[in-house]
Motif scaffolding. Sequence first.
Motif, PDB file in Angstrom:
ATOM      1  N   SER A 172       0.819  -1.220   0.000  1.00 39.92           N
ATOM      2  CA  SER A 172       0.000   0.000   0.000  1.00 39.92           C
ATOM      3  C   SER A 172       0.855   1.274   0.000  1.00 39.92           C
ATOM      4  O   SER A 172       1.587   1.517  -0.944  1.00 39.92           O
ATOM      5  CB  SER A 172      -0.949  -0.058   1.191  1.00 39.92           C
ATOM      6  N   ASP A 214      -2.244   6.274  -3.443  1.00 39.13           N
ATOM      7  CA  ASP A 214      -1.207   5.584  -2.672  1.00 39.13           C
ATOM      8  C   ASP A 214      -0.706   4.403  -3.523  1.00 39.13           C
ATOM      9  O   ASP A 214      -1.135   4.227  -4.672  1.00 39.13           O
ATOM     10  CB  ASP A 214      -1.750   5.136  -1.311  1.00 39.13           C
ATOM     11  N   ASP A 252      -6.016   2.168  -3.556  1.00 40.98           N
ATOM     12  CA  ASP A 252      -7.339   2.094  -2.926  1.00 40.98           C
ATOM     13  C   ASP A 252      -7.679   3.458  -2.319  1.00 40.98           C
ATOM     14  O   ASP A 252      -8.828   3.744  -2.028  1.00 40.98           O
ATOM     15  CB  ASP A 252      -7.458   0.960  -1.888  1.00 40.98           C
TER      16      ASP A 252
END
Length: 454
Positions: free
Chosen positions: A100, A241, A245
Motif C-alpha cells: 500500500s 497511494d 485504494d
Amino acid sequence: MITKKIQKRLFGTNGVRGITGKELTPELVMKIGASLGTMRKGRIAVGRDTRTSGRTYINAIKSGLLAAGRDVVDCGILPTPALQYLVKEQFDGGAMITASHNPPEYNGIKIIEPDGTEMGDEETLKLERLIFDEPFSTHTWDHIGHDLNAPRLIEKYITAVANHFTGKPGRGMTVVVDPGSGPACITTPRILSLMGCNVITINCILDGTFPGRLPEPSEEGLQNLSSLVVSSGAVFGIAHDGDADRAVFIDEKGQFVEENQEFAVVAQHICRQSKGTIVTPVSTGQIVEMIAKKENCPITFTPVGSIYVARTMLSLIDQGEHVIFGGEGNGGLIFPDHQFCRDGGMSAAMMVLILASTGKKLSGLVKQLPKRHIIKDKIVTPQGEKILEALGVFYSQNPIDRTDGLKVFKDDSWALIRSSGTEPILRIIIDSEKRETGIAFHEELKQEIQKIVQ
Ligand code: MG
C-alpha cells in the motif's frame, strides 16, 4: 451493532506488511499461499503492485496455492480495488501482493474474500492457525492446481468504474493524475478519459523504485502535481497511494485538500442524491458527522480500519438499513453501489461527477465546509494499555466512546487515543472547533500521560 477488533499474530488491520528480506520472506508468503489454498476452494486470483519484490512474492504465493491444489489466475500488476472487483465478479478468493502506502523496501499481502472484501478478523485467525499451528495440505502430482496469466482482466475493472458515470460528465475538464508509479498508471487515466476528461499525467510509468515520489500521497510529496495542476489550468489533481485504494486531491489553485474535507465533499454530494447511512471509523474528522447531520443522514462509527467499515456496511444492509457511503478520513472511500472496499479509481471518477453536477470549483466546495482543527500526534511507549486505562479514569466525568481505544468528548472537541496493534506507539487525534481549545486539550493529555508513565 459494532464490530470489535481482534488482535492477530501476523496480520494487521490491512493484511501482512513487512520489510522485504527481513519480516517478509518468500517462505512465509508461500506458506500463506498454501494455507489460503487449504482454507478456500475453487479459483484464486492473484495480483501485485509495482514493488520490485512483487515478482518474488507473487511466485511464492502462487507456488503455495498451486501446491494446495488451487487453480490460480495471475492478473498481473493492478490496483487492489481492481483485484477486489474481479474476485467479486468471477473468482472464489484472491491475494494481493502490496504494501500500500509503505516505502519501497516494504511489501505485504491482502487476502480477498469471494465477495471482494478483505478477509475479516475471524477468518484471518483461522488462516493464521493453518500458517503457524497446523500442517496445510500440499497435494500429490495428480492434484496440483493450474495457473493462468490474465493481464487483460484489468479492462473489466476500468469499464465497470467508467460505466457508473454515463454521458461523459468530464467533457471539457482537464485533470492531472499522479499514480506515483503505482498500478493506477494503467487505470485512473483510462477511467477519466472514458468519462470525457482531458487527462495529463505525472509519475505515470510503472516503477517499483518510486523515482518521482514515495507511495504515501502526502502533501509534501505532491508539490510537482500541485504545480502541474496550476500551470495546466486543471480542475483538480489526483494522487493515489501505492495500491490505489486511496485517492487524495489538489484543488484548481494547487492546494492540497485535507482527506477529511475530501470525505465531507463526497459525502455531501451522495447525501443530496439519496438519504441513508454513512459508515466510518471513530478516527474520522468531526466535519463528516456535521455534514451527515446537516443532510439528515445517520452515521455509524466503527473501529479504525477499512475492513471494519466494509463489514459494518454489509451487516447494516443485511439488517435492512439503506447504506449510501462509507470510508476513512485518509482518502479511502467506499461506494456501495460499486463494491465494498476502498476504491481510488471510483473516488477520482466521483470527483469529476461532483464538479460537473454542481458546476462549482473544488476549492469552493471545500471552502463552504464547516471549519475544524485537527492535531495528530504519536507517543512512543510500550505502556499503551496502561495509559488508556488511566486516561479512562481521569476523564470518567466526560462522555467517552470505546469503539476503538478511547474517544473523549470535551466542550467543542474530542480526542481519540489509540494503542497501535503492531508497534509500541500511542496515536492521538484531536478534533476541535477552535484551534486554542484543541491545543489546550493536547497539552492536558500530554501532561496526564507524562504523569501515568512516571
Ligand atoms: Mg492502500
